[in-house]
Scaffold this active site. Structure first.
Site, PDB file in Angstrom:
ATOM      1  CB  SER A 136     -20.419  92.034 -21.680  1.00 54.02           C
ATOM      2  OG  SER A 136     -19.904  91.521 -22.889  1.00 54.02           O
ATOM      3  CE1 TYR A 175     -23.253  95.693 -24.725  1.00 54.38           C
ATOM      4  CE2 TYR A 175     -21.231  94.399 -24.852  1.00 54.38           C
ATOM      5  CZ  TYR A 175     -22.562  94.518 -24.490  1.00 54.38           C
ATOM      6  OH  TYR A 175     -23.203  93.456 -23.889  1.00 54.38           O
TER       7      TYR A 175
END
Length: 226
Positions: A173, A186
């Site tokens: 990501s 995250y």
């Protein structure tokens, strides 16, 4: 002196990669042929995992679908067959559990064969401020988003090394490159995913396993429900 040399090195690399990009604009790189490859995709029940499954299916690969969502798996399998997949295999697997990963991996190797393209795509996100994240969700984020990569690599990388043929794909990501508000756990997991993939890539180079490739993908915001 060191600063001067390091600056020259950065400038040199910048010019090299700029020229390389310009060359590839005119002469595109040859695309990888995945026909006949056994491609395993985690988190294949929806979102990016489903899209990747359909694309690999249309390119003639044998697709192995992993997800914890049985209904999602069934739908992806159906769509993959409609996209021309000759061989589609789906397995319920909880990637947050090491023993489950190893168990299903052994099943795949017996029933399908050695995986030659591994796509670690499964992921979860809490979207809460750090102090509002329950410990259990923090642990689950790390288990799915990074620890699962360790277990899948352990399961499938040895065969790739033995044959000097394979491809390790990490769907990380942009949050694995910079911090993001309300994504502390995250971001930590995706930073780890990027670092882990880069480290294993360097190990493959050191072992002279040039046939084992690595790709790290860092998407931005995507409308997948997460």
């Amino acid at each position: 002196m060191n600063f001067f040399l390091e600056t020259l090195q950065v400038i040199g690399l910048f010019v090299y990669y700029l020229l390389e990009s310009l060359v590839f604009l005119v002469v595109p790189k040859r695309k990888k042929n995945v026909s006949g490859e056994i491609v395993l995709i985690t988190g294949a029940g929806n979102g990016i995992g489903r899209l990747l499954s359909l694309k690999f299916a249309s390119l003639g690969a044998t697709v192995v679908l992993w997800d914890i969502n049985q209904d999602g798996l069934k739908e992806t399998s159906r769509l993959a067959r409609e996209n021309g997949a000759g061989r589609v295999h789906s397995y319920i697997c909880d990637c947050s559990k090491r023993q489950d990963v190893y168990r299903v991996a052994d099943q795949v190797k017996k029933e399908v064969g050695d995986v030659s393209i591994l796509v670690n795509n499964a992921g979860i996100v809490t979207g809460k401020r750090f102090l509002d994240c329950p410990d259990s969700l923090v642990e689950k984020t790390m288990e799915v988003n990074i620890m699962a990569h360790f277990w899948t690599y352990k399961a499938f990388l040895p065969a790739m090394i033995a044959s000097n043929h394979g491809h390790l794909v990490s769907i990380a990501s942009s949050a694995g490159l910079t911090g993001v508000n309300r994504l502390s756990d995250y971001c930590a997991s995706k930073f780890a995913a990027v670092g882990f993939a880069e480290s294993v890539d360097l190990e493959m180079r050191d072992l002279r396993k040039s046939g084992v490739k690595t790709t790290i993908v860092c998407p931005f915001f995507i409308n997948t429900g997460m």
